[in-house]
Design a protein around this motif. Structure first.
Motif, short mmCIF file in Angstrom:
data_model
loop_
_atom_site.label_atom_id
_atom_site.label_comp_id
_atom_site.label_asym_id
_atom_site.label_seq_id
_atom_site.Cartn_x
_atom_site.Cartn_y
_atom_site.Cartn_z
N MET A 14 0.82 -1.20 0.00
CA MET A 14 0.00 0.00 0.00
C MET A 14 0.87 1.26 0.00
N LYS A 15 2.04 1.18 0.59
CA LYS A 15 2.90 2.36 0.71
C LYS A 15 3.25 2.95 -0.66
N THR A 16 3.58 2.12 -1.62
CA THR A 16 3.95 2.61 -2.95
C THR A 16 2.76 3.29 -3.62
N GLU A 17 1.59 2.67 -3.54
CA GLU A 17 0.41 3.24 -4.18
C GLU A 17 0.04 4.59 -3.55
N VAL A 18 0.07 4.65 -2.22
CA VAL A 18 -0.26 5.90 -1.51
C VAL A 18 0.76 6.98 -1.84
N SER A 19 2.02 6.62 -1.86
CA SER A 19 3.07 7.58 -2.19
C SER A 19 2.91 8.10 -3.61
N THR A 20 2.58 7.22 -4.54
CA THR A 20 2.37 7.61 -5.93
C THR A 20 1.23 8.62 -6.03
N ALA A 21 0.13 8.36 -5.35
CA ALA A 21 -1.03 9.27 -5.38
C ALA A 21 -0.67 10.63 -4.79
N ALA A 22 -0.01 10.63 -3.64
CA ALA A 22 0.36 11.89 -2.98
C ALA A 22 1.36 12.68 -3.83
N ASN A 23 2.30 11.99 -4.44
CA ASN A 23 3.28 12.66 -5.30
C ASN A 23 2.61 13.29 -6.51
N PHE A 24 1.61 12.63 -7.07
CA PHE A 24 0.92 13.16 -8.24
C PHE A 24 0.19 14.46 -7.90
N VAL A 25 -0.57 14.47 -6.82
CA VAL A 25 -1.29 15.68 -6.43
C VAL A 25 -0.30 16.80 -6.09
N THR A 26 0.80 16.44 -5.46
CA THR A 26 1.84 17.43 -5.14
C THR A 26 2.44 18.02 -6.41
N ARG A 27 2.67 17.19 -7.42
CA ARG A 27 3.20 17.68 -8.70
C ARG A 27 2.22 18.66 -9.36
N LEU A 28 0.92 18.37 -9.24
CA LEU A 28 -0.07 19.31 -9.79
C LEU A 28 0.04 20.66 -9.10
N LEU A 29 0.20 20.64 -7.79
CA LEU A 29 0.34 21.90 -7.04
C LEU A 29 1.67 22.59 -7.36
N ARG A 30 2.74 21.82 -7.50
CA ARG A 30 4.05 22.39 -7.82
C ARG A 30 3.99 23.14 -9.16
N GLY A 31 3.23 22.60 -10.08
CA GLY A 31 3.11 23.21 -11.41
C GLY A 31 2.52 24.61 -11.40
N THR A 32 1.82 24.97 -10.34
CA THR A 32 1.25 26.32 -10.26
C THR A 32 2.32 27.34 -9.95
N GLY A 33 3.42 26.92 -9.32
CA GLY A 33 4.50 27.83 -8.95
C GLY A 33 4.15 28.76 -7.80
N LEU A 34 3.05 28.49 -7.11
CA LEU A 34 2.58 29.39 -6.06
C LEU A 34 2.88 28.91 -4.64
#
Length: 149
Positions: free
Chosen positions: A1-21
């Motif tokens: 479960m750790k890999t799947e959860v980490s993948t999901a959290a990293n994806f949402v974080t990348r979306l936020l990082r893309g805003t540059g805010l």
């Protein structure tokens, strides 16, 4: 479960990082909080021997309402749900299942696979494969797109 959860959290974080805010520190704190929230939420709803069982419970959804787990993680860095709505896609669905994490942006968007691993040989490869097996003759053929970054 750790890999799947980490993948999901990293994806949402990348979306936020893309805003540059947001600062890198805010992004890392958000990712950590989201991983923790997802892990706690899925703890008793994770069934590697039956990957589709509990799939609806593990679905992360933004659609006119902010997913409470994403909202909770955003609160830890002082971002309101309203602000979060302006930073993330208005329509986002993410499925976090044993052996697979996938997402769709928009109601009619393609399903993209973020993470996929091979389950033991006596199980369906994913919830999507289990659905295909259950349908002897589908009325339409649907393709699936795999996205990687």
């Amino acid at each position: 479960m750790k890999t799947e959860v980490s993948t999901a959290a990293n994806f949402v974080t990348r979306l936020l990082r893309g805003t540059g805010l947001l600062s890198e520190e805010q992004l890392q704190q958000f990712r950590f909080s989201l991983e923790e929230a997802l892990g706690d939420h899925y703890q008793h709803h994770w069934f590697p021997n039956a990957p589709c069982r509990g799939s609806g419970y593990r679905c992360i959804r933004i659609n006119h309402k902010m997913d409470p787990l994403i909202g909770k993680a955003a609160c830890t860095i002082g971002i309101t749900k309203e602000r979060l709505f302006s930073l993330l896609p208005s329509e986002l669905t993410m499925w976090v299942d044993p052996y697979e994490v996938s997402y769709r942006i928009g109601e009619d968007g393609s399903i993209c696979v973020l993470y996929e691993s091979t389950p033991p040989s006596d199980q369906p490869d994913s919830c999507k494969d289990e659905l295909r097996i259950a349908q002897p003759s589908p009325s339409k053929s649907f393709g699936m797109m795999t996205c990687s970054s």
